[in-house]
Design a protein around this motif. Structure first.
Motif, PDB file in Angstrom:
ATOM      1  N   VAL A  29     -28.119   9.651 -66.121  1.00 39.40           N
ATOM      2  CA  VAL A  29     -27.058  10.384 -65.556  1.00 39.40           C
ATOM      3  C   VAL A  29     -27.612  11.700 -64.981  1.00 39.40           C
ATOM      4  CG1 VAL A  29     -24.673  11.397 -65.359  1.00 39.40           C
ATOM      5  CG2 VAL A  29     -25.044   9.205 -66.493  1.00 39.40           C
ATOM      6  N   LYS A  30     -28.183  12.416 -65.815  1.00 41.73           N
ATOM      7  CA  LYS A  30     -28.447  13.825 -65.383  1.00 41.73           C
ATOM      8  C   LYS A  30     -29.630  13.732 -64.208  1.00 41.73           C
ATOM      9  CE  LYS A  30     -30.899  17.825 -67.109  1.00 41.73           C
ATOM     10  NZ  LYS A  30     -31.558  18.727 -68.365  1.00 41.73           N
ATOM     11  N   THR A  32     -29.966  11.187 -62.060  1.00 38.68           N
ATOM     12  CA  THR A  32     -29.308  10.694 -60.883  1.00 38.68           C
ATOM     13  C   THR A  32     -28.645  12.043 -60.274  1.00 38.68           C
ATOM     14  OG1 THR A  32     -29.017   8.583 -61.695  1.00 38.68           O
ATOM     15  CG2 THR A  32     -27.732   9.050 -59.850  1.00 38.68           C
ATOM     16  N   ARG A  33     -27.830  12.820 -61.129  1.00 40.49           N
ATOM     17  CA  ARG A  33     -27.016  13.906 -60.516  1.00 40.49           C
ATOM     18  C   ARG A  33     -28.234  14.854 -59.704  1.00 40.49           C
ATOM     19  NH1 ARG A  33     -24.897  16.021 -64.978  1.00 40.49           N
ATOM     20  NH2 ARG A  33     -26.551  17.562 -64.969  1.00 40.49           N
ATOM     21  N   PHE A  37     -27.682  14.006 -55.902  1.00 35.31           N
ATOM     22  CA  PHE A  37     -26.382  14.985 -55.418  1.00 35.31           C
ATOM     23  C   PHE A  37     -26.665  16.351 -55.536  1.00 35.31           C
ATOM     24  CE2 PHE A  37     -24.719  10.865 -57.279  1.00 35.31           C
ATOM     25  CZ  PHE A  37     -23.779  10.342 -56.295  1.00 35.31           C
TER      26      PHE A  37
END
Length: 178
Positions: A29-30, A32-33, A37
């Motif tokens: 998640v980290k 990907t963020r 993003f």
């Protein structure tokens, strides 16, 4: 449960207060963020965001993982060899509620009223609530579709109702504001 039955998998939830079980997921998640993003993608709508993210994921497949042989795409291909085939019909990711249209040809879903054509008043209606829209069906036929209202106790007045074959020429048309 319906998603599991459709795609034939079993869930495995992390246990409460067991941080060691969540580390890999939180690391992904980290990553990907930070990589997808930051900076925040400038997009017009959800479809454009999804296209952007799909493109980013395709680029990421060419990356080599530290300490592993081959690219992520090559490793994925190896994993896919052991996957089960997908069902012939994709999962319909919505909440389905059978109901009945009232005398005003309105159907209540999540404390909001959605209209159906007058000819479906007092008929059985299946409501399919998606994230962005509400689809109203009678038997196997879609009779109306509205933008989903997340407000409470309202009427769908900024949407379009599909009104097939209401005029004598049998021409479908759309009535805004129902």
């Amino acid at each position: 449960m319906q998603l599991q039955s459709h795609y034939l998998f079993r869930e495995h939830f992390c246990r409460v207060r067991r941080a060691n079980e969540k580390g890999v997921v939180e690391g992904v998640v980290k990553f990907t963020r930070l990589n997808f993003f930051v900076p925040v993608p400038q997009v017009r709508d959800l479809d454009e965001l999804n296209s952007h993210l799909a493109e980013m994921c395709q680029k990421d497949l060419q990356r080599r993982l530290r300490g592993k042989m081959g690219t992520k795409a090559e490793r994925l291909k190896e994993d896919q060899a052991s996957f089960l085939p997908l069902p012939p019909v994709p999962f319909d990711a919505c909440r389905k509620e059978p109901t009945r249209a009232n005398s005003l040809s309105l159907v209540r879903f999540d404390d909001n009223d959605y209209s159906v054509p007058v000819s479906y008043g007092h008929h059985e209606i299946l409501v399919k609530g998606y994230v962005d829209r509400v689809v109203l069906c009678h038997k196997d036929r879609v009779v109306a579709e509205h933008f989903r209202s997340w407000a409470r106790r309202g009427s769908s007045s900024t949407t379009a109702t599909i009104c097939p074959f209401w005029n004598e020429n049998q021409v479908p048309w759309i009535m805004p504001g129902l």
